[in-house]
Write a protein that holds these residues in place. Structure first.
Motif, PDB file in Angstrom:
ATOM      1  N   ASP A 207       0.861  -1.183   0.000  1.00  0.00           N
ATOM      2  CA  ASP A 207       0.000   0.000   0.000  1.00  0.00           C
ATOM      3  C   ASP A 207       0.898   1.235   0.000  1.00  0.00           C
ATOM      4  OD1 ASP A 207      -2.598   1.295   0.174  1.00  0.00           O
ATOM      5  OD2 ASP A 207      -1.929   1.959   2.140  1.00  0.00           O
ATOM      6  N   GLY A 208       0.711   2.077  -1.008  1.00  0.00           N
ATOM      7  CA  GLY A 208       1.588   3.232  -1.156  1.00  0.00           C
ATOM      8  C   GLY A 208       2.584   3.014  -2.288  1.00  0.00           C
TER       9      GLY A 208
ATOM     10  N   GLY B 275      -6.399  11.897   0.679  1.00  0.00           N
ATOM     11  CA  GLY B 275      -5.795  11.340  -0.524  1.00  0.00           C
ATOM     12  C   GLY B 275      -6.719  11.620  -1.694  1.00  0.00           C
ATOM     13  N   PHE B 276      -6.249  11.308  -2.880  1.00  0.00           N
ATOM     14  CA  PHE B 276      -7.004  11.634  -4.096  1.00  0.00           C
ATOM     15  C   PHE B 276      -7.174  10.397  -4.970  1.00  0.00           C
ATOM     16  CE2 PHE B 276      -4.863  15.347  -2.500  1.00  0.00           C
ATOM     17  CZ  PHE B 276      -5.931  16.220  -2.379  1.00  0.00           C
TER      18      PHE B 276
HETATM   19  C1  IPD Z   1      -3.214   3.565  -2.756  1.00  0.00           C
HETATM   20  C2  IPD Z   1      -2.751   4.283  -1.506  1.00  0.00           C
HETATM   21  C3  IPD Z   1      -2.983   5.770  -1.634  1.00  0.00           C
HETATM   22  C4  IPD Z   1      -4.429   6.064  -1.982  1.00  0.00           C
HETATM   23  C5  IPD Z   1      -4.881   5.291  -3.204  1.00  0.00           C
HETATM   24  C6  IPD Z   1      -4.653   3.806  -2.998  1.00  0.00           C
HETATM   25  P1  IPD Z   1      -1.927   1.378  -3.583  1.00  0.00           P
HETATM   26  O1  IPD Z   1      -3.024   2.168  -2.657  1.00  0.00           O
HETATM   27  O2  IPD Z   1      -3.420   3.797  -0.363  1.00  0.00           O
HETATM   28  O3  IPD Z   1      -2.649   6.450  -0.449  1.00  0.00           O
HETATM   29  O4  IPD Z   1      -4.547   7.439  -2.203  1.00  0.00           O
HETATM   30  O5  IPD Z   1      -6.230   5.538  -3.433  1.00  0.00           O
HETATM   31  O6  IPD Z   1      -5.066   3.119  -4.159  1.00  0.00           O
HETATM   32  O7  IPD Z   1      -2.425   1.482  -4.982  1.00  0.00           O
HETATM   33  O8  IPD Z   1      -0.611   2.028  -3.387  1.00  0.00           O
HETATM   34  O9  IPD Z   1      -2.049   0.000  -3.033  1.00  0.00           O
END
Ligand code: IPD
Ligand code: CA
Ligand code: CA
Length: 259
Positions: free
Chosen positions: A89-90, A158-159
């Motif tokens: 995640d991230g 977040g966006f």
């Molecule tokens: C993302 C992250 C990010 C958030 C995105 C997610 P990923 O997950 O959590 O902070 O803004 O909407 O999709 O794609 O890095 O597993």
């Protein structure tokens, strides 16, 4: 199932997945690919972590259902028990060389998370919770913030990955909240954002267009730390999971701004 007895195994899987992430971090082996668009990416580390965690979970619990971000859901004989995994995640931070990224593992019973582990390996921060047993950061109990003045609160958001094509992209919420708080952050890992609410480092966090794997473990960690993790916009299917997590004192004040 003895969840407290299971926790050390899940922690060891999360730490091993974190070690896999670090073995790729800031190397030239990321093999980055776009999914929906250039703001939605996956790397070789995502796949390596997911393969590792899938192997561990299916070996230990072959009958359980497993939902993981890159492979989707694999139904087991048991619909009662489901693992929900975000292997990395991230990924945008990870791919850019920024240290805020994590692995998130949740175990759900009948759709409710009863065990959650989030590990950020570069920070060496391990968040854990078992339902009814409190929330912990590196083994020490954590609790949400006690701040009651909005002007002293630090919040994060977040966006959505489709922010360029869908104007329902959270900028309106940001414009409403930002003038009133001490600081607004975009950390880039929903699981870490929520765990930082649990630990009292953030007063609140909200984001739309998330998925179950982003929030399943951290929802329990927030609740066990005395916080509130609330879904909003149940009637906007295109925005998927919309999450607002906050201390009880921040919740009504931030909630008033969020649409
Ligand atoms: C993302 C992250 C990010 C958030 C995105 C997610 P990923 O997950 O959590 O902070 O803004 O909407 O999709 O794609 O890095 O597993
Ligand atoms: Ca994610
Ligand atoms: Ca991911």
């Amino acid at each position: 199932m003895d969840l407290e007895a299971l926790l050390p195994d899940v922690v060891s899987w999360a730490r091993a997945a974190g070690a896999i992430q670090l073995s790729y971090f800031r190397t030239d082996r990321l093999d980055t690919r776009a999914k929906l668009n250039d703001a939605d990416i996956v790397t070789a580390a995502d796949a390596a972590c997911e393969n590792f965690l899938t192997a561990q979970i299916t070996e230990a619990f072959p009958a359980h259902t497993l939902l993981s971000e890159e492979s989707g859901e694999r139904s087991g004989e048991s619909r009662q028990w489901r693992w929900v995994v975000d292997p990395l995640d991230g990924t945008t931070n990870f791919n850019a060389g920024l240290p805020l990224f994590s692995v998130s593992i949740a175990l759900q019973r009948d759709g409710e998370t009863v065990l959650g582990v989030v590990y950020a390996p570069r920070l060496d921060e391990l968040f854990t919770a078992v339902k009814g047993g409190g929330a912990f950061l590196n083994g020490r109990p954590v609790h949400v913030a006690d701040e009651d003045r909005l002007t002293r609160m630090v919040v994060a958001t977040g966006f959505p990955v489709d922010k360029a094509t869908d104007p329902d992209n959270n900028l309106d919420n940001v414009a409403r909240v930002m003038p009133h708080v001490r600081g607004l952050r975009r950390l880039g890992s929903a699981a870490i954002d929520m765990c930082y609410v649990a630990a009292g480092f953030l007063d609140a966090y909200w984001e739309m267009n998330l998925h179950l794997w982003d929030v399943a473990a951290a929802e329990l960690i927030v609740a066990e730390a005395g916080g509130v993790a609330r879904r909003f916009r149940p009637d906007s299917p295109s925005r998927n999971v919309c999450m607002l997590a906050a201390s009880p004192k921040a919740m009504p004040q931030i909630e008033a701004f969020i649409k």
